[in-house]
Motif scaffolding. Structure first.
Motif, PDB file in Angstrom:
ATOM      1  N   PHE A 194      64.596  23.442 -38.773  1.00 27.64           N
ATOM      2  CA  PHE A 194      63.873  22.389 -39.212  1.00 27.64           C
ATOM      3  C   PHE A 194      64.778  21.135 -39.492  1.00 27.64           C
ATOM      4  O   PHE A 194      64.125  20.082 -39.475  1.00 27.64           O
ATOM      5  CB  PHE A 194      62.796  22.545 -40.276  1.00 27.64           C
ATOM      6  CG  PHE A 194      61.804  23.556 -40.005  1.00 27.64           C
ATOM      7  CD1 PHE A 194      60.853  23.446 -39.208  1.00 27.64           C
ATOM      8  CD2 PHE A 194      61.492  24.662 -40.879  1.00 27.64           C
ATOM      9  CE1 PHE A 194      59.741  24.223 -38.532  1.00 27.64           C
ATOM     10  CE2 PHE A 194      60.466  25.463 -40.768  1.00 27.64           C
ATOM     11  CZ  PHE A 194      59.565  25.327 -39.714  1.00 27.64           C
ATOM     12  N   ARG A 195      65.893  21.478 -39.773  1.00 32.07           N
ATOM     13  CA  ARG A 195      66.719  20.197 -40.231  1.00 32.07           C
ATOM     14  C   ARG A 195      66.844  19.511 -38.811  1.00 32.07           C
ATOM     15  O   ARG A 195      67.511  19.835 -37.678  1.00 32.07           O
ATOM     16  CB  ARG A 195      68.098  20.681 -40.451  1.00 32.07           C
ATOM     17  CG  ARG A 195      68.114  21.491 -41.974  1.00 32.07           C
ATOM     18  CD  ARG A 195      69.375  21.310 -42.787  1.00 32.07           C
ATOM     19  NE  ARG A 195      69.513  19.919 -42.960  1.00 32.07           N
ATOM     20  CZ  ARG A 195      70.611  19.305 -43.562  1.00 32.07           C
ATOM     21  NH1 ARG A 195      71.606  19.922 -43.487  1.00 32.07           N
ATOM     22  NH2 ARG A 195      70.572  18.139 -43.851  1.00 32.07           N
TER      23      ARG A 195
ATOM     24  N   PRO B 108      58.961   9.462 -39.569  1.00 31.05           N
ATOM     25  CA  PRO B 108      58.216  10.487 -39.977  1.00 31.05           C
ATOM     26  C   PRO B 108      58.264  11.820 -39.561  1.00 31.05           C
ATOM     27  O   PRO B 108      57.975  12.775 -40.096  1.00 31.05           O
ATOM     28  CB  PRO B 108      56.807   9.740 -39.437  1.00 31.05           C
ATOM     29  CG  PRO B 108      57.098   8.303 -39.005  1.00 31.05           C
ATOM     30  CD  PRO B 108      58.582   8.514 -38.766  1.00 31.05           C
ATOM     31  N   ARG B 109      58.675  12.009 -38.077  1.00 27.74           N
ATOM     32  CA  ARG B 109      58.890  13.352 -37.560  1.00 27.74           C
ATOM     33  C   ARG B 109      59.975  14.030 -38.517  1.00 27.74           C
ATOM     34  O   ARG B 109      59.825  15.013 -38.747  1.00 27.74           O
ATOM     35  CB  ARG B 109      59.415  13.111 -36.249  1.00 27.74           C
ATOM     36  CG  ARG B 109      59.652  14.562 -35.530  1.00 27.74           C
ATOM     37  CD  ARG B 109      60.046  14.583 -33.955  1.00 27.74           C
ATOM     38  NE  ARG B 109      60.428  15.724 -33.398  1.00 27.74           N
ATOM     39  CZ  ARG B 109      61.405  16.245 -33.490  1.00 27.74           C
ATOM     40  NH1 ARG B 109      62.362  15.769 -34.151  1.00 27.74           N
ATOM     41  NH2 ARG B 109      61.550  17.380 -32.889  1.00 27.74           N
ATOM     42  N   ASN B 110      61.301  13.184 -38.601  1.00 24.85           N
ATOM     43  CA  ASN B 110      62.288  13.990 -39.436  1.00 24.85           C
ATOM     44  C   ASN B 110      61.975  14.283 -40.856  1.00 24.85           C
ATOM     45  O   ASN B 110      62.358  15.455 -41.453  1.00 24.85           O
ATOM     46  CB  ASN B 110      63.464  13.188 -39.306  1.00 24.85           C
ATOM     47  CG  ASN B 110      64.238  13.123 -38.204  1.00 24.85           C
ATOM     48  OD1 ASN B 110      64.261  14.043 -37.297  1.00 24.85           O
ATOM     49  ND2 ASN B 110      65.137  12.373 -38.157  1.00 24.85           N
ATOM     50  N   GLU B 111      61.179  13.478 -41.469  1.00 26.99           N
ATOM     51  CA  GLU B 111      60.842  13.796 -42.868  1.00 26.99           C
ATOM     52  C   GLU B 111      59.647  14.936 -42.849  1.00 26.99           C
ATOM     53  O   GLU B 111      59.844  15.954 -43.787  1.00 26.99           O
ATOM     54  CB  GLU B 111      60.049  12.525 -43.317  1.00 26.99           C
ATOM     55  CG  GLU B 111      60.950  11.575 -43.897  1.00 26.99           C
ATOM     56  CD  GLU B 111      60.497  10.121 -44.273  1.00 26.99           C
ATOM     57  OE1 GLU B 111      59.327  10.129 -44.698  1.00 26.99           O
ATOM     58  OE2 GLU B 111      61.257   9.372 -44.520  1.00 26.99           O
ATOM     59  N   ALA B 112      58.807  15.218 -41.827  1.00 25.37           N
ATOM     60  CA  ALA B 112      57.884  16.419 -41.825  1.00 25.37           C
ATOM     61  C   ALA B 112      58.828  17.759 -41.659  1.00 25.37           C
ATOM     62  O   ALA B 112      58.581  18.664 -42.451  1.00 25.37           O
ATOM     63  CB  ALA B 112      56.746  16.232 -40.611  1.00 25.37           C
ATOM     64  N   MET B 113      59.892  17.273 -40.656  1.00 29.23           N
ATOM     65  CA  MET B 113      60.536  18.460 -40.495  1.00 29.23           C
ATOM     66  C   MET B 113      61.510  19.047 -41.670  1.00 29.23           C
ATOM     67  O   MET B 113      61.669  19.994 -42.133  1.00 29.23           O
ATOM     68  CB  MET B 113      61.487  18.181 -39.533  1.00 29.23           C
ATOM     69  CG  MET B 113      61.090  17.869 -38.001  1.00 29.23           C
ATOM     70  SD  MET B 113      60.866  19.436 -37.404  1.00 29.23           S
ATOM     71  CE  MET B 113      62.238  19.812 -36.455  1.00 29.23           C
ATOM     72  N   LYS B 114      61.946  17.883 -42.433  1.00 27.42           N
ATOM     73  CA  LYS B 114      62.607  17.944 -43.651  1.00 27.42           C
ATOM     74  C   LYS B 114      61.764  18.716 -44.939  1.00 27.42           C
ATOM     75  O   LYS B 114      62.184  19.662 -45.483  1.00 27.42           O
ATOM     76  CB  LYS B 114      63.319  17.013 -44.171  1.00 27.42           C
ATOM     77  CG  LYS B 114      64.279  16.990 -45.394  1.00 27.42           C
ATOM     78  CD  LYS B 114      64.865  15.660 -45.573  1.00 27.42           C
ATOM     79  CE  LYS B 114      65.610  15.823 -46.825  1.00 27.42           C
ATOM     80  NZ  LYS B 114      64.803  16.509 -48.105  1.00 27.42           N
TER      81      LYS B 114
ATOM     82  N   LEU C  63      59.323  20.995 -43.993  1.00 23.07           N
ATOM     83  CA  LEU C  63      59.295  22.312 -43.892  1.00 23.07           C
ATOM     84  C   LEU C  63      60.570  22.972 -44.180  1.00 23.07           C
ATOM     85  O   LEU C  63      60.653  24.138 -44.619  1.00 23.07           O
ATOM     86  CB  LEU C  63      59.040  22.500 -42.320  1.00 23.07           C
ATOM     87  CG  LEU C  63      57.476  22.064 -42.001  1.00 23.07           C
ATOM     88  CD1 LEU C  63      57.161  22.207 -40.396  1.00 23.07           C
ATOM     89  CD2 LEU C  63      56.332  22.812 -42.797  1.00 23.07           C
ATOM     90  N   ASP C  64      61.564  22.378 -43.897  1.00 24.52           N
ATOM     91  CA  ASP C  64      62.868  23.187 -44.385  1.00 24.52           C
ATOM     92  C   ASP C  64      62.961  23.295 -45.925  1.00 24.52           C
ATOM     93  O   ASP C  64      63.333  24.080 -46.246  1.00 24.52           O
ATOM     94  CB  ASP C  64      64.077  21.969 -43.839  1.00 24.52           C
ATOM     95  CG  ASP C  64      65.463  22.566 -44.363  1.00 24.52           C
ATOM     96  OD1 ASP C  64      65.784  23.562 -43.485  1.00 24.52           O
ATOM     97  OD2 ASP C  64      66.439  22.043 -44.826  1.00 24.52           O
TER      98      ASP C  64
END
Ligand SMILES: [Zn+2]
Length: 698
Positions: free
Chosen positions: A400-401, A543-549, A551-552
């Motif tokens: 997810f990172r 926003p995409r990176n933040e959602a991924m982060k 979940l990480d």
């Protein structure tokens, strides 16, 4: 210590009485001093006025509780209290101010001595001689508490400032002024009277455990599979568990060769936890080892410059040393129990005094995370992304990172080029800090307060203790320059250094220096660490990176939550079985690790009896430190959400870090508006998952 008792009790009886609460030894002792206490209460009230009576009563009670026969007889007790009670605000202010300034000097200089004495063992400075270990094991502050009772400075504090309970600090504390908090922290320094020999025994056990862990390297090129293939490059030496775990994470970037490497590392970890690892393969590149069959052979390749060894090659298992070392830290800690009546176990000291969050509440927060219905949903998403069923090592899934198109090897190259040595990292600190949103002036002030040293282990941060000293950032730099793992850890440690600098140098009371507990310093360090790629200019938040982060973070909290629950269970088990052998401790730890796994992990991993939760080195050398990590994740999330809203890490970091060491919930309410809890992370994870379900391109 107990010489003042008419009927000395043996230690086990003593512990039993303290834990069950009756009869109180302090009450016994206070009773015998009652005539003196009553006489002084009248005398001091007559002298200083009726309005001072509550302070006088409290002060006399606190001094009487800690006063021993060898501190003096009743006449000496009376003379002492008569002479040292500060009966008006002016003398109390003078006393407070002077104690605050002088204790800062004491703490700071002790920290400096301790740091320098550990240089050879902590830094990458070549061989460690036996005398280096003796220096490293020496704690110059071990006698301070005892000395302060002997010279009566501790009694002066106890006579004039309030000892507080956890309940008071959590309750009334919300209404206290900054000065009241500083006074509470001043008195807390003397809430225990632990003899120096006990403190030294604890320091020695800690130092031995540190050394055991810091030399526990696995030479990866010497791991061979059944075909005799070496999956890892020459010269790669990974420290357990940090580097091994991070290698598993790194190998997700290579779906072709990654899984075989990850499986092999999982096997190595299991061998360490179960102690079926051959003793000869630990930190030894002269042998080759197949971790699946456990076969050990003389190595046919040389990727080291260590002297040759004539030791015979064998695969005898490590003799439960891991658990023997852990047991020693327990036995040493337990020696302090009888001298800590308000927190008579290390478990109580950790939760009630160090963390100031009751253990039961921490346990509930952790279980809230590991048993969350979101786990199964995130697990499914990971399986989808991996295109295969989960393997146990996927508790360290880091896909997810956001890492863009860079592999670990490419990141290594980028970092090594940018930071060929520790000094290059030091020089870049002001620029890095400005990327976090600090002004140039702040960034330069911070960088000036951080000394960068090459570390022997994986890296750590050392605070200063006094404003005239500097914090130290210890970072691991390999021969060819810093690698990505080292950089990622260095950014984390730099977060500690920045917090340490703010919370000492820019705070209103040095007695309040620091943060409420170590979970907070970890949380602030996680904020830095989570933005490490941005420092390299490799990704920017969207926003995409933040959602991924998110979940990480959630998956990381799920993983470390189980690890922390295991650490807590192991300490309870040791307290329940104080005469256990290392082998018994090992059996119990394995059973508890498997049980936790079967309850909270097996349902999504579809494999039972996995022991991986037991791999963390902290469990062996950190005295029940691990719960701070998941609490740190939860807190980090709360903090980061707030920083996001404010739009600036730098100014919010400074505002939060200068609040100092008040109660955790109070700190968090001031920082974010809510007390410490799992809700922020869980609701953010739910939102991130919903974004996936509605197909927003994750
Ligand atoms: Zn840390």
């Amino acid at each position: 210590m107990w010489s003042c008792l008419k009927h000395p009790l043996t230690l086990p009886t003593l512990v039993f009485f303290i834990m069950t609460g009756v009869p109180s030894l302090a009450q016994d002792r206070t009773a015998s001093m009652q005539p003196s206490v009553a006489r002084l209460e009248s005398e001091l009230t007559a002298r200083h006025g009726e309005q001072q009576r509550p302070r006088i009563q409290r002060g006399l009670k606190q001094v009487a509780e800690f006063w021993r026969a060898d501190d003096g007889d009743a006449v000496a007790f009376e003379a002492f209290t008569r002479e040292n009670f500060a009966g008006d605000q002016k003398s109390l202010d003078a006393m407070f101010t002077r104690f605050e300034a002088l204790l800062e000097q004491l703490d700071g200089h002790m920290t400096e001595i301790g740091r320098v004495f550990r240089n050879q063992t902590d830094l990458d400075l070549g061989p460690i001689m036996p005398f280096d270990e003796a220096f490293a094991g020496y704690d110059p502050s071990a006698h301070v508490n005892e000395d302060f009772f002997t010279n009566k400075l501790a009694f002066m504090v106890l006579l004039n400032f309030p000892l507080t309970t956890l309940e008071q600090r959590l309750g009334e504390g919300t209404q206290w002024s900054r000065r009241q908090w500083a006074e509470a922290r001043l008195a807390q320094r003397f809430s225990r009277r632990i003899p120096a020999d006990v403190n030294l025994a604890i320091a020695k056990a800690a130092s031995e455990a540190d050394r055991y862990i810091s030399e526990y390297n696995i030479w990866m090129h010497h791991l061979v599979n059944e075909k005799g293939e070496r999956l890892f490059p020459a010269g790669l030496r990974l420290l357990s568990h940090w580097n091994l775990r991070d290698q598993i994470k790194a190998d997700y970037s290579d779906p072709k060769t990654g899984p075989a490497k990850q499986k092999m590392i999982q096997k190595v970890m299991e061998r360490i936890v179960t102690q079926t690892i051959p003793a000869s393969v630990v930190d030894n590149p002269r042998v080759d080892w197949n971790p699946f069959t456990n076969e050990v052979k003389q190595s046919t390749v040389k990727d080291h410059d260590l002297p040759a060894s004539t030791a015979t090659v064998h695969n005898d298992a490590e003799p439960d040393t891991r658990y023997a070392v852990l047991l020693e830290t327990f036995l040493a800690s337990r020696k302090a129990d009888p001298y800590s009546p308000t927190a008579p176990t290390l478990i109580a000291r950790r939760f009630n005094e160090n963390r100031e969050i009751p253990e039961e509440r921490v346990k509930q927060m952790l279980i809230q995370v590991v048993s969350s219905p979101l786990v199964a949903k995130v697990a499914k998403l990971i399986e989808k992304r991996l295109g295969r069923p989960l393997e146990p090592y996927d508790i360290w899934y880091n896909g997810f990172r956001p890492r863009g198109k860079y592999t670990e090897a490419e990141l290594d190259q980028i970092v090594a080029k940018k930071y060929p040595n520790a000094d290059a990292y030091r020089k870049d600190m002001p620029d890095m800090l400005m990327k976090f949103g600090f002004t140039r002036e702040r960034a330069e002030m911070l960088a000036e307060n951080i000394v960068v040293d090459p570390a022997r282990g994986s890296g750590h941060a050392l605070g200063a203790g006094m404003r005239s000293a500097k914090t130290h950032l210890r970072t691991r730099v390999e021969k060819g320059g810093m690698n990505y793992k080292g950089f990622n850890i260095a950014v984390h440690e730099m977060g500690h250094n920045v917090e340490q600098t703010f919370s000492l140098n820019l705070i209103d009371h040095t007695l309040l220096q620091g943060v409420p507990n170590t979970a907070f310093t970890e949380a602030l360090a996680f904020v830095f660490q989570g933005h490490d790629l941005e420092l390299l200019g490799l990704s920017s938040p969207d926003p995409r990176n933040e959602a991924m982060k998110t979940l990480d973070d959630f998956w990381g909290a799920y993983e470390i939550g189980g690890v922390a629950l295991l650490d807590m269970q192991v300490w309870h088990w040791m307290y329940e079985h104080p005469n256990a052998t290392p082998a018994q401790l090992k059996e119990a730890t394995l059973a508890m690790a498997q049980d936790l796994w079967n309850t909270y992990y097996a349902p999504v991993f579809k494999q039972k009896d996995v022991v991986l939760l037991g791999i963390y080195s902290h469990m062996i050398h950190s005295f029940l430190y691990l719960p701070d990590y998941p609490i740190g994740h939860l807190i980090a999330h709360q903090i980061e959400e707030k920083m996001k809203k404010a739009g600036n890490i730098g100014s919010e970091f400074e505002r939060m870090a200068t609040m100092g060491s008040v109660a955790p919930d109070l700190w968090m309410k001031n920082a974010t508006g809510s007390p410490v809890g799992a809700e922020a992370l869980l609701s953010a994870a739910e939102k991130a998952l919903a974004a996936v379900d509605t197909g927003k391109g994750l």
